[in-house]
Design an enzyme around this catalytic site. Structure first.
Site, PDB file in Angstrom:
ATOM      1  CE  LYS A   1     -85.880  25.458 -15.155  1.00 29.40           C
ATOM      2  NZ  LYS A   1     -85.691  26.307 -16.321  1.00 29.40           N
TER       3      LYS A   1
ATOM      4  CE  LYS B   1     -79.172  22.891 -20.586  1.00 28.51           C
ATOM      5  NZ  LYS B   1     -79.760  24.197 -20.819  1.00 28.51           N
TER       6      LYS B   1
END
Lengths: 303, 303
Positions: free
Chosen positions: B176, B244
């Protein structure tokens, strides 16, 4: 009747791309007149039925359309405007098509001068590489007038599978510059993503597989990502050429007053790769710079 | 008989992604027990036939599999190990599946602690966004033991269309992270390429069309490129979230002693975009930073 029967086409620049392109035009029925710095290449094509000329001037004097497939902007300038250049022999109304990757601002200037001399001009750079040239599946990005595009379309259709008329003179080269920027930066994206996986102890082959179906999917992840995970870095497109393309795009951006920070960084990363002696590898070898392998012997085949 | 009849599944984290996922599991025949900070969301799901629990501890005490779909790493830690957390109620042999995007090193630690407490653990983050959650077409990247993956496969198959078992515990989160790095950098690539075209006076719509068939082709060029040329920047995935994600990837890289120069630059570019007040726009709004439009009123719809 073959598509190009009765047309005469000059072809200048018989490298890895130019040779198969000239042959496709010949097979489509055109009378193709070639000249090249290396006579060996010309002789081989004459043996296949193409005609030889001694100079670009002679090529232009014998044809209605002249295609250029040259390695860089200075070569285009010399072939067009040098002694015995295309302009010296240009027939009235002849169309010059530059299919190489040439600087945008120079292209606009070259087109203007050819038009002033009574000809017309298209920039029609391609994407798809040697394989695309051989299989006549090139993507062609065209800049120039509608009339010139209409005229060129039958012969460009012989060379590529996809043609976009992007805009006025130079617009094809602008699209090509955007293409090269996106290709170089996407290679950098895939290189950093897969390097992170590898350093975290996870098999990049599996990670690439997991990502192919999602938002990270790209031709680069597919083709160049495969090269990265298997360590096959024989070119393909060389790192040195990618570096040159990024420099050319940055020169254009600078002339336009536009800052491209990621492109500037990418050029520097390619410069580091070249400084480590790996400029002759495929541009996907940027992965070796990020993983820290660059400058050490390449694993596996492919050097 | 529905695919998940007779199974009990806990679901914690009922945001935009979690809600449709919990509903899919319910419709596939599972007994689904939920809890959430906001009781309104729980009440709505109870009205559709799901069961409510007061705390993560109670969810765990009533189910054999507990799925977490939480916004960040600290939330996962609290839900697992806090007072009234999952661990306090964990049944022997229960399986915990974290489907959110959680830091890699923390994931390995969380998995170890759940295993020590007699459970098993998978990290199974997803790509595909809210639409993928609603349509059950998520791409799922899984890390953990073969046995746990075999056990989880039927329920994950209800939620996504593509599942890759990437490797051991944490490997799903590594994939991811690689995915987010590639997505962010590819957005940057498309932004700089199209900005160059626009500044050179060539229609970026045409340039994007010309490029879609070649080496520059990507899901990002297709979807986010379309947002850039049409100026539609309503999220989608927010710039603040991309920032982020890049920070999380860089923290992992730093812990591994790996330098990711393009990722570091990309994070900084997103930070600048956020500083100009555009963090709430889609991550493709990076284009507005490169073209110099960021911080000025957005054209057209989509703010």
């Amino acid at each position: 009747m073959p598509a190009l029967s009765g047309t005469t086409i000059g072809f200048i620049g018989l490298g890895l791309m130019g040779r198969p392109m000239a042959l496709h035009l010949h097979r489509a029925g055109a009378t193709v007149v070639v000249c090249n710095r290396s006579q060996t290449v010309v002789d081989a094509l004459v043996a296949q039925g193409l005609q030889a000329a001694a100079t670009p001037r002679e090529v232009a004097a014998r044809t209605d359309t002249v295609i250029l497939m040259l390695p860089d902007t200075p070569s285009v300038e010399t072939v067009l405007f040098g002694a015995d250049g295309v302009l010296a022999g240009l027939r009235p109304g002849a169309l010059v098509i530059d299919m190489g990757t040439t600087a945008v601002l120079a292209t606009r200037e070259f087109g203007r001068r050819v038009r002033e001399a009574g000809g017309d001009y298209l920039d029609a750079p391609v994407s798809g590489g040697q394989v695309g040239a051989e299989e006549a599946t090139l993507t062609i990005m065209v800049g120039g007038s509608d009339a010139a595009v209409v005229r060129a379309r039958p012969l460009l259709a012989v060379l590529g599978s996809r043609l976009t008329h992007v805009g006025e003179l130079g617009a094809g080269q602008v699209a090509k510059a955007a293409n090269q920027v996106i290709v170089g930066l996407t290679i950098g994206a895939v290189a950093e993503g897969l390097a992170l996986a590898q350093r975290a102890g996870v098999d990049p082959v599996r990670v690439r597989e997991a990502l192919v179906g999602g938002f990270a999917a790209s031709r680069i992840l597919e083709l160049h990502g495969e090269r990265m995970v298997s360590g096959r870095f024989a070119p393909g497109g060389r790192a040195t050429v990618q570096h040159k393309d990024m420099s050319q795009a940055l020169e254009l951006a600078q002339a336009l007053g536009l800052e491209l920070p990621a492109t500037a960084l990418n050029r520097e990363l390619y410069a580091r790769l070249i400084a480590l002696g790996e400029g002759g590898l495929d541009h996907s070898a940027l992965y070796r710079l990020i993983t820290g392998a660059a400058g050490t012997p390449a694993e596996g085949a492919g050097r």
